[in-house]
Structure formats: structure tokens, C-alpha cells
Design a protein around this motif. Sequence first.
Motif, mmCIF file in Angstrom:
data_model
loop_
_atom_site.group_PDB
_atom_site.id
_atom_site.type_symbol
_atom_site.label_atom_id
_atom_site.label_comp_id
_atom_site.label_asym_id
_atom_site.label_seq_id
_atom_site.Cartn_x
_atom_site.Cartn_y
_atom_site.Cartn_z
ATOM 1 N N GLY A 12 0.800 -1.211 0.000
ATOM 2 C CA GLY A 12 0.000 0.000 0.000
ATOM 3 C C GLY A 12 0.837 1.267 0.000
ATOM 4 N N VAL A 13 2.163 1.126 -0.202
ATOM 5 C CA VAL A 13 3.070 2.273 -0.212
ATOM 6 C C VAL A 13 3.960 2.173 -1.448
ATOM 7 C CG1 VAL A 13 4.938 3.457 0.990
ATOM 8 C CG2 VAL A 13 3.083 2.421 2.299
ATOM 9 N N VAL A 14 4.041 3.239 -2.227
ATOM 10 C CA VAL A 14 4.896 3.257 -3.408
ATOM 11 C C VAL A 14 6.159 4.065 -3.137
ATOM 12 C CG1 VAL A 14 5.096 3.964 -5.810
ATOM 13 C CG2 VAL A 14 2.981 2.925 -5.005
ATOM 14 N N THR A 15 6.014 5.260 -2.579
ATOM 15 C CA THR A 15 7.160 6.134 -2.352
ATOM 16 C C THR A 15 7.920 5.726 -1.094
ATOM 17 O OG1 THR A 15 5.956 7.970 -3.369
ATOM 18 C CG2 THR A 15 7.887 8.534 -2.040
ATOM 19 N N ALA A 165 15.405 8.246 -12.145
ATOM 20 C CA ALA A 165 14.516 7.554 -11.214
ATOM 21 C C ALA A 165 14.187 8.398 -9.989
ATOM 22 C CB ALA A 165 15.143 6.229 -10.780
ATOM 23 N N LEU A 166 15.073 9.353 -9.655
ATOM 24 C CA LEU A 166 14.820 10.206 -8.499
ATOM 25 C C LEU A 166 13.564 11.035 -8.654
ATOM 26 C CD1 LEU A 166 18.420 11.607 -7.839
ATOM 27 C CD2 LEU A 166 17.329 9.617 -6.791
ATOM 28 N N LEU A 167 13.151 11.284 -9.887
ATOM 29 C CA LEU A 167 11.995 12.147 -10.149
ATOM 30 C C LEU A 167 10.698 11.360 -10.233
ATOM 31 C CD1 LEU A 167 13.636 14.441 -12.848
ATOM 32 C CD2 LEU A 167 13.455 14.836 -10.394
ATOM 33 N N GLY A 168 10.770 10.040 -10.142
ATOM 34 C CA GLY A 168 9.585 9.200 -10.208
ATOM 35 C C GLY A 168 8.911 9.064 -8.855
ATOM 36 N N PRO A 169 7.788 8.360 -8.818
ATOM 37 C CA PRO A 169 7.025 8.229 -7.564
ATOM 38 C C PRO A 169 7.702 7.369 -6.513
ATOM 39 C CG PRO A 169 6.062 6.858 -9.284
ATOM 40 C CD PRO A 169 7.118 7.687 -9.949
ATOM 41 N N VAL A 170 8.644 6.528 -6.895
ATOM 42 C CA VAL A 170 9.280 5.643 -5.917
ATOM 43 C C VAL A 170 10.200 6.430 -4.987
ATOM 44 C CG1 VAL A 170 10.834 3.687 -5.602
ATOM 45 C CG2 VAL A 170 9.123 3.643 -7.426
ATOM 46 N N TYR A 171 11.037 7.286 -5.548
ATOM 47 C CA TYR A 171 11.995 8.044 -4.739
ATOM 48 C C TYR A 171 11.518 9.472 -4.469
ATOM 49 C CZ TYR A 171 14.908 4.091 -5.982
ATOM 50 O OH TYR A 171 15.389 2.819 -6.148
ATOM 51 N N ASP A 172 10.853 10.104 -5.435
ATOM 52 C CA ASP A 172 10.242 11.424 -5.266
ATOM 53 C C ASP A 172 11.140 12.368 -4.481
ATOM 54 O OD1 ASP A 172 8.486 13.524 -5.309
ATOM 55 O OD2 ASP A 172 7.260 12.783 -3.645
ATOM 56 N N VAL A 244 37.013 20.322 -12.197
ATOM 57 C CA VAL A 244 36.324 21.052 -11.121
ATOM 58 C C VAL A 244 36.667 20.396 -9.784
ATOM 59 C CG1 VAL A 244 34.411 21.868 -12.538
ATOM 60 C CG2 VAL A 244 34.242 19.625 -11.421
ATOM 61 N N PRO A 245 36.693 21.183 -8.707
ATOM 62 C CA PRO A 245 36.954 20.594 -7.388
ATOM 63 C C PRO A 245 35.765 19.769 -6.922
ATOM 64 C CG PRO A 245 36.440 22.932 -7.179
ATOM 65 C CD PRO A 245 36.539 22.657 -8.649
ATOM 66 N N VAL A 246 36.031 18.589 -6.387
ATOM 67 C CA VAL A 246 34.972 17.673 -5.974
ATOM 68 C C VAL A 246 34.843 17.679 -4.452
ATOM 69 C CG1 VAL A 246 34.197 15.264 -5.975
ATOM 70 C CG2 VAL A 246 35.341 16.218 -7.992
ATOM 71 N N ASP A 247 33.606 17.765 -3.969
ATOM 72 C CA ASP A 247 33.343 17.769 -2.528
ATOM 73 C C ASP A 247 32.876 16.410 -2.020
ATOM 74 O OD1 ASP A 247 33.647 20.730 -1.905
ATOM 75 O OD2 ASP A 247 32.153 20.807 -3.495
ATOM 76 N N ILE A 248 32.103 15.693 -2.836
ATOM 77 C CA ILE A 248 31.585 14.383 -2.438
ATOM 78 C C ILE A 248 31.863 13.391 -3.558
ATOM 79 C CG2 ILE A 248 29.525 13.021 -1.920
ATOM 80 C CD1 ILE A 248 30.309 14.725 0.395
ATOM 81 N N TRP A 249 32.414 12.224 -3.185
ATOM 82 C CA TRP A 249 32.744 11.178 -4.141
ATOM 83 C C TRP A 249 31.791 10.007 -3.920
ATOM 84 C CZ3 TRP A 249 37.201 12.414 -7.085
ATOM 85 C CH2 TRP A 249 37.954 13.484 -6.591
ATOM 86 N N LEU A 250 30.995 9.679 -4.929
ATOM 87 C CA LEU A 250 29.992 8.615 -4.817
ATOM 88 C C LEU A 250 30.371 7.458 -5.724
ATOM 89 C CD1 LEU A 250 27.301 7.510 -3.785
ATOM 90 C CD2 LEU A 250 26.153 8.822 -5.586
ATOM 91 N N ALA A 251 30.848 6.371 -5.129
ATOM 92 C CA ALA A 251 31.279 5.212 -5.903
ATOM 93 C C ALA A 251 30.079 4.417 -6.402
ATOM 94 C CB ALA A 251 32.188 4.324 -5.057
ATOM 95 N N GLY A 252 30.332 3.576 -7.402
ATOM 96 C CA GLY A 252 29.291 2.728 -7.971
ATOM 97 C C GLY A 252 29.280 2.827 -9.476
ATOM 98 N N SER A 253 28.861 1.767 -10.125
ATOM 99 C CA SER A 253 28.837 1.767 -11.583
ATOM 100 C C SER A 253 27.579 1.042 -12.095
ATOM 101 C CB SER A 253 30.104 1.094 -12.131
ATOM 102 O OG SER A 253 30.176 1.208 -13.541
ATOM 103 N N PRO A 254 26.421 1.708 -12.018
ATOM 104 C CA PRO A 254 26.214 3.049 -11.460
ATOM 105 C C PRO A 254 25.838 2.977 -9.984
ATOM 106 C CG PRO A 254 24.195 2.323 -12.506
ATOM 107 C CD PRO A 254 25.194 1.190 -12.670
ATOM 108 N N PRO A 255 25.916 4.098 -9.266
ATOM 109 C CA PRO A 255 25.369 4.124 -7.906
ATOM 110 C C PRO A 255 23.853 4.084 -7.957
ATOM 111 C CG PRO A 255 26.121 6.304 -8.563
ATOM 112 C CD PRO A 255 26.527 5.365 -9.647
ATOM 113 N N SER A 256 23.245 3.590 -6.901
ATOM 114 C CA SER A 256 21.785 3.466 -6.874
ATOM 115 C C SER A 256 21.138 4.825 -6.602
ATOM 116 C CB SER A 256 21.369 2.484 -5.782
ATOM 117 O OG SER A 256 21.471 3.093 -4.505
ATOM 118 N N PRO A 257 19.832 4.951 -6.894
ATOM 119 C CA PRO A 257 19.140 6.196 -6.524
ATOM 120 C C PRO A 257 19.242 6.507 -5.036
ATOM 121 C CG PRO A 257 17.805 4.936 -8.069
ATOM 122 C CD PRO A 257 18.960 4.065 -7.693
ATOM 123 N N PHE A 258 19.185 5.473 -4.191
ATOM 124 C CA PHE A 258 19.365 5.706 -2.760
ATOM 125 C C PHE A 258 20.741 6.299 -2.481
ATOM 126 C CE2 PHE A 258 15.942 2.504 -2.053
ATOM 127 C CZ PHE A 258 15.151 3.267 -1.220
#
Length: 294
Positions: A12-15, A165-172, A244-258
Motif C-alpha cells: 500500500g506504499v509506493v514512495t 529515477a529520483l523524479l519518479g514516484p518511488v523516490y520522489d 572542477v573541485p569535488v566535494d563528495i565522491w559517490l562510488a558505484g557503476s552506477p550508484p543506486s538512486p538511494f
Amino acid sequence: MSIWVLRGLRDGVVTTRWPARPDDYADTWRGPARPLPGNLSSDPAAALSSDPGVDPDTLETLCPTGAITAERAGNVRVDQGRCILCGHCVAERPDVFAWSQGATGPGAAAPTREALIVPELPETDEAVEAARARLRERTTALRRSVHVRHVDAGSDGSEEWEIQALLGPVYDIHRLGVFFTASPRHADVLLVTGAGARGMTVPLRTTYDGMPDPKIVIAVGTDAISGGLLSQSDMTTGGIAATVPVDIWLAGSPPSPFGIINALLVAVGKLAPDPNPSAPARSTTGPRGGRRSR
């Protein structure tokens, strides 16, 4: 039928309610490879000399991007910023390597490049905390709504699917007060994907220079961090840090929406990284977020 449709019909929950509430799917997401603790023997130097299967040169050749470093003293490290999740090392040597689990947590969004090397290098903790302190000082004004500009600097397209996917109803992602913008002059965060194609060097730098201060840069994915399989190519800069200078490094190929949400919230101070990986994430925002006056 999408697994998210079935999940919504069942629960009963999508987001997702993460980070306000735990989400099992985020915790079970497969991350970059990691070396198993105590993977060689109680006498690692003897193991390296007696077993050709754990010869440093043999272990290092398992990775097509050079993410594995094996020392004669028995130390085996994996640079998760180079890992493309091909799984070759895990398949060939499951006694030495395994997958990391979870798309969120203090190690998922690294404030320094060295923090992506596991096991951590000496003095990494001090460097990470210093980087976090500098980031907190710059992002005090970004604790309400933030606007994100995405730039593709030579991506293969996989990271773009996760961002979409971040713009969809699951992650919103809008529920957290995070919005995408087409203009760098309205952006607080620069989200960069791709190996750093030389043809995108000037556009990427122009976008960065056009953003108002304070501004945050997040390198999303292995390609943006190190160039991935194209790190040695003359057509790339081996990652975006050369531009450009980087502040946050996010590993993954690809990283997940979470993982992307986690990196965004940590970057702007909306999510406090906890030194205890088993503790739940501490969100500093409400469930909807708010809009920052401009």
C-alpha cells in the motif's frame, strides 16, 4: 510488471520513506567490491610466498581498472572509486573479495578521494573529518531547499537512468526539498557524471563558474571519480577532478538512486553521517523539506 508496482500493491506504499524511515531495499543494494578481513592468513607474508593464487601480481590483474592493490606484506586494498562492479575478483577469489552491501551510510558518500580505498589508509579518519568540517562551514545556508544542476561529462548513460529515477514516484526527491534546475545560476549543487570527456571540459568548467557560492560538486559514479575503463584514454581527463573541485565522491557503476539521495543530503548537511554504520541515518529535515529564499 515492475517490482515497485508489486511492492505498492502489496504494502500500500509506493514512495520510499527513507531517510525518515529505514528501507530494506537500500540496505541490500550491492555496492563495489571489498577485500575480506583477514583474507590471506595469520601469516600473510608466508601466504603470499607459498600460494601463487595470492601472489600480488595475480590478484591485481583480476581488476580491469587497477582497483586492487596487493602488497608483499599481505595487505590487500580495493579502491572503490575505480571498481566498475564487474565481479571478476569476487568470482575468481571469493575467499579474498566480496561485495559491499548497502547504498547509504557514512562510507557511501566520501568527502575525500582517499576515503574510497578500503581498508582505509592511515590518517583517513582525520582527513575525512576535516573535509566534513570544511563542508559544513560552506553549506550552512543550504539546509532547506536545494537546486541541482546535472552535467553529463562523457557518461555511458547508466548513471542518468538512476538520476531520472529520483523524479519518479518511488523516490520522489522533491519530498526532501531537492529540485533540478536547468540554469547553473540557480543551482546549489553540481551533479556530474561521466569520465571527464575532454570535449566537456570547457562546458563543465563554465557551468561551475556560473554557479553562485556556496556550491557543492558531487562526482557520481566510478567514471566521474576515476575515469573507469577510460581512465587511460587520451579522450578523457580520468575523472572530473581535473576540471572542477569535488566535494563528495559517490562510488558505484552506477550508484543506486538511494546512494545519490544519500550523497545529496550529506553534501548539503541535511543528513548527518553516523560513525556507527549500524545506526539509522539521522535526517536534519522534515519529511517534505522547505524552500530557501533566494
